[in-house]
Design a protein around this motif. Structure first.
Motif, PDB file in Angstrom:
ATOM      1  N   LEU A 191      -8.041   9.467   3.292  1.00 50.27           N
ATOM      2  CA  LEU A 191      -8.162   8.187   2.326  1.00 50.27           C
ATOM      3  C   LEU A 191      -7.226   6.959   2.768  1.00 50.27           C
ATOM      4  O   LEU A 191      -6.103   7.278   2.855  1.00 50.27           O
ATOM      5  N   ILE A 192      -7.802   5.911   2.748  1.00 49.76           N
ATOM      6  CA  ILE A 192      -6.904   4.587   3.000  1.00 49.76           C
ATOM      7  C   ILE A 192      -6.452   3.682   1.876  1.00 49.76           C
ATOM      8  O   ILE A 192      -7.724   3.678   1.137  1.00 49.76           O
ATOM      9  N   HIS A 193      -5.529   3.778   1.512  1.00 45.17           N
ATOM     10  CA  HIS A 193      -4.941   3.013   0.236  1.00 45.17           C
ATOM     11  C   HIS A 193      -4.368   1.742   0.600  1.00 45.17           C
ATOM     12  O   HIS A 193      -3.283   1.778   1.433  1.00 45.17           O
ATOM     13  N   ASP A 194      -4.638   0.682  -0.154  1.00 48.78           N
ATOM     14  CA  ASP A 194      -3.819  -0.442  -0.031  1.00 48.78           C
ATOM     15  C   ASP A 194      -3.934  -1.101  -1.416  1.00 48.78           C
ATOM     16  O   ASP A 194      -4.713  -0.589  -2.337  1.00 48.78           O
ATOM     17  N   ASP A 195      -3.038  -1.901  -1.692  1.00 48.04           N
ATOM     18  CA  ASP A 195      -2.767  -2.779  -3.265  1.00 48.04           C
ATOM     19  C   ASP A 195      -4.153  -3.529  -3.432  1.00 48.04           C
ATOM     20  O   ASP A 195      -4.472  -3.805  -4.662  1.00 48.04           O
ATOM     21  N   LEU A 196      -4.527  -4.194  -2.507  1.00 39.62           N
ATOM     22  CA  LEU A 196      -5.701  -5.218  -2.741  1.00 39.62           C
ATOM     23  C   LEU A 196      -6.847  -5.230  -1.279  1.00 39.62           C
ATOM     24  O   LEU A 196      -6.521  -5.361  -0.462  1.00 39.62           O
ATOM     25  N   GLY A 210       0.697  -1.222   0.087  1.00 44.40           N
ATOM     26  CA  GLY A 210       0.059   0.008  -0.025  1.00 44.40           C
ATOM     27  C   GLY A 210       0.749   1.253   0.087  1.00 44.40           C
ATOM     28  O   GLY A 210       0.337   2.451  -0.187  1.00 44.40           O
ATOM     29  N   PHE A 211       2.181   1.063   0.385  1.00 43.88           N
ATOM     30  CA  PHE A 211       3.105   2.293   0.281  1.00 43.88           C
ATOM     31  C   PHE A 211       3.195   2.735  -1.242  1.00 43.88           C
ATOM     32  O   PHE A 211       3.847   3.871  -1.493  1.00 43.88           O
ATOM     33  N   LEU A 212       3.233   1.671  -2.364  1.00 43.23           N
ATOM     34  CA  LEU A 212       3.837   1.820  -3.530  1.00 43.23           C
ATOM     35  C   LEU A 212       2.934   2.763  -4.195  1.00 43.23           C
ATOM     36  O   LEU A 212       3.560   3.949  -4.546  1.00 43.23           O
ATOM     37  N   PHE A 213       2.058   2.702  -4.403  1.00 41.15           N
ATOM     38  CA  PHE A 213       0.773   3.615  -5.123  1.00 41.15           C
ATOM     39  C   PHE A 213       0.458   4.603  -3.986  1.00 41.15           C
ATOM     40  O   PHE A 213       0.076   5.782  -4.549  1.00 41.15           O
ATOM     41  N   SER A 240      -9.183   3.246  -1.091  1.00 44.15           N
ATOM     42  CA  SER A 240      -8.748   3.227  -2.830  1.00 44.15           C
ATOM     43  C   SER A 240      -7.948   1.885  -2.837  1.00 44.15           C
ATOM     44  O   SER A 240      -7.058   1.709  -2.014  1.00 44.15           O
ATOM     45  N   PHE A 241      -8.157   0.956  -3.728  1.00 42.87           N
ATOM     46  CA  PHE A 241      -7.266  -0.303  -3.962  1.00 42.87           C
ATOM     47  C   PHE A 241      -6.880  -0.189  -5.563  1.00 42.87           C
ATOM     48  O   PHE A 241      -7.763   0.054  -6.270  1.00 42.87           O
ATOM     49  N   LEU A 242      -5.891  -1.129  -5.700  1.00 43.58           N
ATOM     50  CA  LEU A 242      -5.578  -1.272  -7.097  1.00 43.58           C
ATOM     51  C   LEU A 242      -6.254  -2.635  -7.566  1.00 43.58           C
ATOM     52  O   LEU A 242      -7.070  -2.550  -8.643  1.00 43.58           O
TER      53      LEU A 242
END
Ligand code: AMP
Length: 188
Positions: A131-136, A75-78, A161-163
């Motif tokens: 906004l909370i973001h993670d990859d999946l 989740g740090f990447l994007f 937000s997720f990829l």
């Protein structure tokens, strides 16, 4: 908006979804038997694709977001790229024992056993929109625990937000108890 423009935006999103799906690699039985792991690491071999993902994610972020929190570690990447693009602050939510300074922690259930995530104290101000973001997004347990960290600091979880989303695991149902704004670029 002109109908032709709407159609071309939808087409662009579909093309991006296909490009992301082509880059993601399925790894069977990782980290344990029975799990089909969605490996996003090949995406970063392609700088154009990485940039297009950040641009698309940024477009979908609600304009009133004050701060972006990314969940360790993918989740740090994007998350950080998104924060840079939107010129917003970024906060790391880390697994237990990694953050050096004063922090708060939340314990939550995993499929087998339990986990703890932590965040440095004082990085979220009361009433900030987060906004909370993670990859999946899988079951939603991790993102829900992250939401609890925000709540403990009187922040407001405005959007997720997720990829990638594994929709058959119904993580959205869990997260909708916090916010209806859940965005995933790619859904399986
Ligand atoms: P959950 O709490 O069940 O929504 O799980 C989400 C977290 O676990 C995310 O940080 C993901 O990186 C990771 N994760 C869960 N399932 C998978 C999977 N099949 N492939 C890749 N990562 C996964």
């Amino acid at each position: 908006m002109h109908p032709q423009k709407i159609i071309s935006i939808i087409a662009m999103e579909e093309v991006l979804e296909t490009r992301i799906k082509q880059a993601i690699r399925d790894v069977k039985d990782f980290p344990k038997k029975g799990i089909l792991f969605k490996d996003i690491t090949p995406i970063f071999l392609n700088a154009n694709l990485t940039r297009d993902i950040v641009d698309e994610m940024a477009k979908r972020i609600h304009p009133n977001i004050d701060i972006i929190c990314g969940i360790e570690s993918r989740g740090f990447l994007f998350g950080i790229l998104l924060a840079q693009k939107l010129e917003k602050p970024f906060v790391m939510i880390r697994k237990a024992g990694k953050l050096p300074a004063e922090k708060i922690a939340v314990q939550y259930k995993l499929e087998y056993g339990e986990a703890i995530i932590e965040m440095h104290k004082g990085f979220i101000q009361p009433n900030q929109r987060v906004l909370i973001h993670d990859d999946l997004l899988a079951t939603g347990g991790t993102a829900l625990a992250a939401s609890e960290l925000i709540r403990q600091q009187q922040g407001i979880v405005e959007q997720y937000s997720f990829l990638v989303e594994l929709s058959f695991l119904k993580g959205q149902e869990l997260l909708k108890t916090v916010s209806n704004q859940i965005d995933s670029l790619v859904i399986y």
